[in-house]
Design an enzyme around this catalytic site. Structure first.
Site, short mmCIF file in Angstrom:
data_model
loop_
_atom_site.label_atom_id
_atom_site.label_comp_id
_atom_site.label_asym_id
_atom_site.label_seq_id
_atom_site.Cartn_x
_atom_site.Cartn_y
_atom_site.Cartn_z
N ASN A 1 0.87 -1.18 0.00
CA ASN A 1 0.00 0.00 0.00
C ASN A 1 0.90 1.23 0.00
OD1 ASN A 1 -1.81 2.05 0.49
ND2 ASN A 1 -2.32 1.43 2.59
N LYS B 1 0.07 4.25 -0.29
CA LYS B 1 -0.61 5.44 0.26
C LYS B 1 -0.40 6.63 -0.70
CE LYS B 1 -0.02 3.44 4.78
NZ LYS B 1 0.02 3.61 6.21
N HIS C 1 -9.60 1.25 4.98
CA HIS C 1 -8.31 1.45 5.66
C HIS C 1 -8.53 2.42 6.83
CE1 HIS C 1 -4.21 2.64 6.50
NE2 HIS C 1 -3.84 1.54 5.86
N GLU D 1 -6.86 4.80 7.92
CA GLU D 1 -6.60 6.22 7.65
C GLU D 1 -7.83 6.87 7.01
OE1 GLU D 1 -2.91 5.62 5.57
OE2 GLU D 1 -1.95 5.12 7.47
N GLU E 1 -5.32 -5.03 10.70
CA GLU E 1 -4.32 -3.98 10.85
C GLU E 1 -4.59 -3.21 12.14
OE1 GLU E 1 -2.36 -2.83 6.94
OE2 GLU E 1 -4.09 -1.54 7.14
N GLY F 1 2.59 2.12 11.00
CA GLY F 1 3.63 3.16 10.92
C GLY F 1 4.31 3.47 12.23
N SER G 1 3.48 -2.04 10.43
CA SER G 1 4.92 -2.04 10.72
C SER G 1 5.63 -3.32 10.32
CB SER G 1 5.17 -1.72 12.20
OG SER G 1 4.79 -0.40 12.49
C1 PEP Z 1 -0.91 0.25 6.28
O1 PEP Z 1 -1.18 1.41 6.57
O2 PEP Z 1 -1.68 -0.43 5.57
C2 PEP Z 1 0.34 -0.30 6.78
C3 PEP Z 1 0.42 -1.58 6.90
O3 PEP Z 1 1.33 0.60 7.08
P1 PEP Z 1 2.79 0.31 7.67
O4 PEP Z 1 3.30 -0.97 7.08
O5 PEP Z 1 3.61 1.49 7.26
O6 PEP Z 1 2.62 0.20 9.16
#
Ligand code: PEP
Length: 258
Positions: free
Chosen positions: A13, A15, A99, A101, A172, A178, A219
Site C-alpha cells: 500500500n 498510500k 483502511h 486512515e 491492521e 507506521g 509495521s
Molecule cells: C498500512 O497502513 O496499511 C500499513 C500496513 O502501514 P505500515 O506498514 O507502514 O505500518
C-alpha cells in the site's frame, strides 16, 4: 480450524506516495523485475499505488494492481470518486476498503465500507477489507468486540457465494500502523482465528472461513515479515512503509516464494 491458504499474499500500500510518475514507474519496475524471477504459484504480489499512477503500469503482468479505495456507485454526480467499473477497465484486480486512515481522516463508516465491498464484488474487483482496533480499545480489552463488530457490519447482506475467491481481510491494528510496534505472533494468530469464527458464524458453515485469506498489516519489515505469517498461520501481509522501499519489499516477497 486451519488458517493456512495455499498462496501467500504480499500487498503493498503506497498510500499518497511517491510524488512523481517517474519515481512510481521506477519503484514498480524494480518490484516487477524481481517478481518475474519467482514462483508466482506461491506468492500473489499486489501493488496499490495512488489512482493517478494505475494506468502507467502493466495490468497483465505478474504484479497485480490494486486501488487504495473504491466508490459504491458506478457513475454519476460523485465528485472525486472512482468506480469499480473504471478500475476494472484499467485492469485493477483489488481494492483496499476501510483502511483506518480513511476511517480516521475521511469519516469512512462501517456502512460505507459495506457499500464499497458490495460495489467491488459486483464490479469484479477483489475487496481487501481492513479492520483493526485503536490503542485505547486494545488497552480497554475491547479488541475482540471491535473486530466482531467491524467484520459483521462490513459483510452485512453479502451472500457467501459472492465472497468466495474474492474477499481478502487484513487485520491492521491501528496502533501498529507506521509506529514500529507489532503484536506478537500469538496475538495475530488469535485474531486470525477470531475472524474465521465470525465468518463461520455469519454464514453457518466453514466455507467462507476456510477460503477467505486473512492478512496482517502494521509495521511489517524485512525482519518481522516471515514470522508474522509463518508463526501465525495467516495468508500474507499488507505492507505500507516497507513497500516504498522496493529492495526491502522484494526481499520480503522472495522469502515467501521459496
Ligand atoms: C498500512 O497502513 O496499511 C500499513 C500496513 O502501514 P505500515 O506498514 O507502514 O505500518
Amino acid at each position: 480450524m486451519d488458517l493456512k491458504q495455499t498462496k501467500t499474499y504480499i500487498i503493498g500500500n503506497w498510500k499518497m506516495n511517491p510524488a512523481s510518475e517517474a519515481d512510481a514507474e521506477e519503484m514498480f519496475d524494480e518490484v516487477e523485475d524481481e517478481v518475474y524471477k519467482i514462483d508466482d504459484e506461491k506468492v500473489e504480489v499486489v501493488i496499490c499505488p495512488p489512482f493517478v499512477f494505475l494506468s502507467n503500469f502493466d495490468s497483465d503482468g505478474k504484479v497485480k494492481l490494486g486501488a487504495q479505495d473504491i466508490f459504491w456507485e458506478n457513475s454519476g454526480a460523485f465528485t472525486g470518486e472512482i468506480s469499480a467499473d473504471m478500475l476494472r477497465r484499467l485492469g485493477v484486480r483489488y481494492a483496499i476498503i476501510g483502511h483506518s486512515e480513511r476511517r480516521q481522516y475521511l469519516g469512512e463508516t462501517d456502512e460505507m465500507v459495506n457499500l464499497k465491498i458490495k460495489a467491488a464484488l459486483a464490479g469484479k474487483v477483489r475487496p481487501i477489507l481492513c479492520i483493526g482496533e485503536t490503542l485505547e480499545e486494545r488497552q480497554r480489552g475491547d479488541t475482540g468486540e471491535i473486530i466482531v463488530n467491524q467484520v459483521e457490519k462490513a459483510l452485512t447482506e453479502i451472500p457467501e457465494k459472492d465472497l468466495i475467491g474474492n474477499l481478502v481481510i487484513a487485520y491492521e491494528p491501528i496502533w501498529a500502523i507506521g509506529s514500529g510496534a507489532v503484536p506478537s505472533p500469538d496475538e495475530v494468530m488469535s485474531i486470525g482465528l477470531l475472524i474465521k469464527k465470525i465468518l463461520a458464524k455469519i454464514y453457518g458453515n466453514r466455507v467462507a472461513a476456510e477460503s477467505v485469506p486473512i492478512l496482517y498489516g502494521g509495521s511489517v519489515n524485512r525482519d518481522n515479515a516471515f514470522d508474522l505469517v509463518d508463526k501465525t498461520g495467516l495468508s500474507g501481509l499488507l505492507i505500507g512503509g516497507a513497500s516504498l522501499k522496493p529492495r526491502e519489499f522484494v526481499e520480503i516477497v522472495r522469502r515467501f516464494a521459496k
